[in-house]
Write a protein that holds these residues in place. Structure first.
Motif, mmCIF file in Angstrom:
data_model
loop_
_atom_site.group_PDB
_atom_site.id
_atom_site.type_symbol
_atom_site.label_atom_id
_atom_site.label_comp_id
_atom_site.label_asym_id
_atom_site.label_seq_id
_atom_site.Cartn_x
_atom_site.Cartn_y
_atom_site.Cartn_z
ATOM 1 N N SER A 31 42.585 -37.703 -27.785
ATOM 2 C CA SER A 31 44.029 -37.095 -28.249
ATOM 3 C C SER A 31 43.857 -36.920 -29.766
ATOM 4 C CB SER A 31 45.052 -38.362 -28.105
ATOM 5 O OG SER A 31 45.015 -38.404 -26.678
ATOM 6 N N ALA A 32 43.125 -37.469 -30.569
ATOM 7 C CA ALA A 32 42.815 -37.302 -31.972
ATOM 8 C C ALA A 32 42.308 -35.759 -32.218
ATOM 9 C CB ALA A 32 42.083 -38.273 -32.687
ATOM 10 N N ILE A 33 41.380 -35.569 -31.178
ATOM 11 C CA ILE A 33 40.579 -34.209 -31.588
ATOM 12 C C ILE A 33 41.678 -33.250 -31.226
ATOM 13 C CG2 ILE A 33 39.077 -32.725 -30.388
ATOM 14 C CD1 ILE A 33 36.936 -35.126 -30.117
ATOM 15 N N PHE A 34 42.373 -33.459 -30.007
ATOM 16 C CA PHE A 34 43.472 -32.269 -29.637
ATOM 17 C C PHE A 34 44.477 -32.391 -30.789
ATOM 18 C CE2 PHE A 34 41.300 -32.342 -25.465
ATOM 19 C CZ PHE A 34 40.968 -31.066 -25.522
ATOM 20 N N ALA A 35 44.774 -33.302 -31.155
ATOM 21 C CA ALA A 35 45.838 -33.466 -32.503
ATOM 22 C C ALA A 35 45.550 -32.573 -33.553
ATOM 23 C CB ALA A 35 46.350 -34.853 -32.800
ATOM 24 N N ILE A 36 44.269 -32.517 -33.974
ATOM 25 C CA ILE A 36 43.642 -31.812 -35.092
ATOM 26 C C ILE A 36 43.550 -30.266 -34.759
ATOM 27 C CG2 ILE A 36 41.504 -31.356 -36.305
ATOM 28 C CD1 ILE A 36 40.782 -34.445 -36.157
ATOM 29 N N LEU A 37 43.307 -29.905 -33.826
ATOM 30 C CA LEU A 37 43.145 -28.499 -33.101
ATOM 31 C C LEU A 37 44.585 -28.110 -32.940
ATOM 32 C CD1 LEU A 37 40.750 -28.739 -29.928
ATOM 33 C CD2 LEU A 37 40.368 -27.442 -32.323
ATOM 34 N N ALA A 38 45.571 -28.956 -32.582
ATOM 35 C CA ALA A 38 47.166 -28.524 -32.591
ATOM 36 C C ALA A 38 47.559 -28.220 -33.970
ATOM 37 C CB ALA A 38 47.920 -29.402 -32.181
ATOM 38 N N GLU A 39 47.010 -28.959 -35.074
ATOM 39 C CA GLU A 39 47.529 -28.774 -36.253
ATOM 40 C C GLU A 39 46.948 -27.466 -36.857
ATOM 41 O OE1 GLU A 39 49.882 -30.617 -38.088
ATOM 42 O OE2 GLU A 39 50.090 -31.949 -36.536
ATOM 43 N N ALA A 40 45.828 -27.211 -36.413
ATOM 44 C CA ALA A 40 45.138 -25.764 -37.095
ATOM 45 C C ALA A 40 45.884 -24.802 -36.353
ATOM 46 C CB ALA A 40 43.677 -25.840 -36.588
ATOM 47 N N GLU A 41 46.138 -24.758 -35.034
ATOM 48 C CA GLU A 41 47.016 -23.826 -34.479
ATOM 49 C C GLU A 41 48.422 -23.841 -34.991
ATOM 50 O OE1 GLU A 41 46.373 -21.716 -31.502
ATOM 51 O OE2 GLU A 41 44.145 -22.419 -31.234
ATOM 52 N N VAL A 42 49.031 -24.687 -35.254
ATOM 53 C CA VAL A 42 50.452 -24.721 -36.004
ATOM 54 C C VAL A 42 50.348 -23.888 -37.310
ATOM 55 C CG1 VAL A 42 52.193 -26.053 -36.954
ATOM 56 C CG2 VAL A 42 51.377 -26.744 -34.678
ATOM 57 N N ALA A 43 49.314 -24.225 -37.831
ATOM 58 C CA ALA A 43 49.239 -23.737 -39.275
ATOM 59 C C ALA A 43 48.931 -22.119 -39.245
ATOM 60 C CB ALA A 43 48.079 -24.179 -39.982
ATOM 61 N N VAL A 44 48.207 -21.612 -38.179
ATOM 62 C CA VAL A 44 47.889 -20.402 -38.045
ATOM 63 C C VAL A 44 49.098 -19.573 -37.426
ATOM 64 C CG1 VAL A 44 46.215 -18.908 -36.576
ATOM 65 C CG2 VAL A 44 45.574 -20.647 -37.852
ATOM 66 N N HIS A 45 49.725 -20.175 -36.356
ATOM 67 C CA HIS A 45 50.935 -19.466 -35.684
ATOM 68 C C HIS A 45 52.180 -19.680 -35.999
ATOM 69 C CE1 HIS A 45 47.606 -17.902 -32.674
ATOM 70 N NE2 HIS A 45 47.168 -19.056 -32.581
ATOM 71 N N GLY A 46 52.279 -20.608 -37.007
ATOM 72 C CA GLY A 46 53.610 -20.889 -37.426
ATOM 73 C C GLY A 46 54.594 -21.324 -36.736
ATOM 74 N N VAL A 47 54.166 -22.163 -35.550
ATOM 75 C CA VAL A 47 55.344 -22.695 -34.469
ATOM 76 C C VAL A 47 55.018 -24.151 -34.859
ATOM 77 C CG1 VAL A 47 55.015 -20.881 -33.045
ATOM 78 C CG2 VAL A 47 53.366 -22.929 -32.615
#
Length: 92
Positions: A31-47
């Motif tokens: 879950s922590a790994i996917f949370a880190i990936l999610a934060e990166a995606e949020v930063a890139v895609h602005g959602v």
């Protein structure tokens, strides 16, 4: 997990991982790994995170890779993991 085309929201992905029946340690690590990936995606895609849709990262093989790595690290009692720098290219 049910068959999936690979596209799922962050929350669907976390729900799927929680339903796998894995140990709490591996669940927390994955879950922590996917949370880190999610934060990166949020930063890139602005959602917002709750709007985020994982495509390839949400596919069953990617989820299995993360859970498998977390399982191996846990069972082998690994203290540290070292990697070389990630090659991100520089093409045009």
């Amino acid at each position: 997990m049910i068959a999936h085309d690979g596209s799922r929201t962050y929350l669907e992905l976390i729900d799927a991982i929680q339903s796998c029946g894995i140990s709490s340690t591996i669940l927390a690590d994955a879950s922590a790994i996917f949370a880190i990936l999610a934060e990166a995606e949020v930063a890139v895609h602005g959602v917002r995170k709750d709007e985020l849709i994982f495509h390839q990262v949400g596919a069953q093989d990617a989820v299995a890779d993360v859970i498998g790595a977390c399982t191996a690290i846990s069972q082998l009692k690994v203290d540290s993991v070292f990697t070389t720098p990630i090659c991100v290219g520089g093409g045009s």
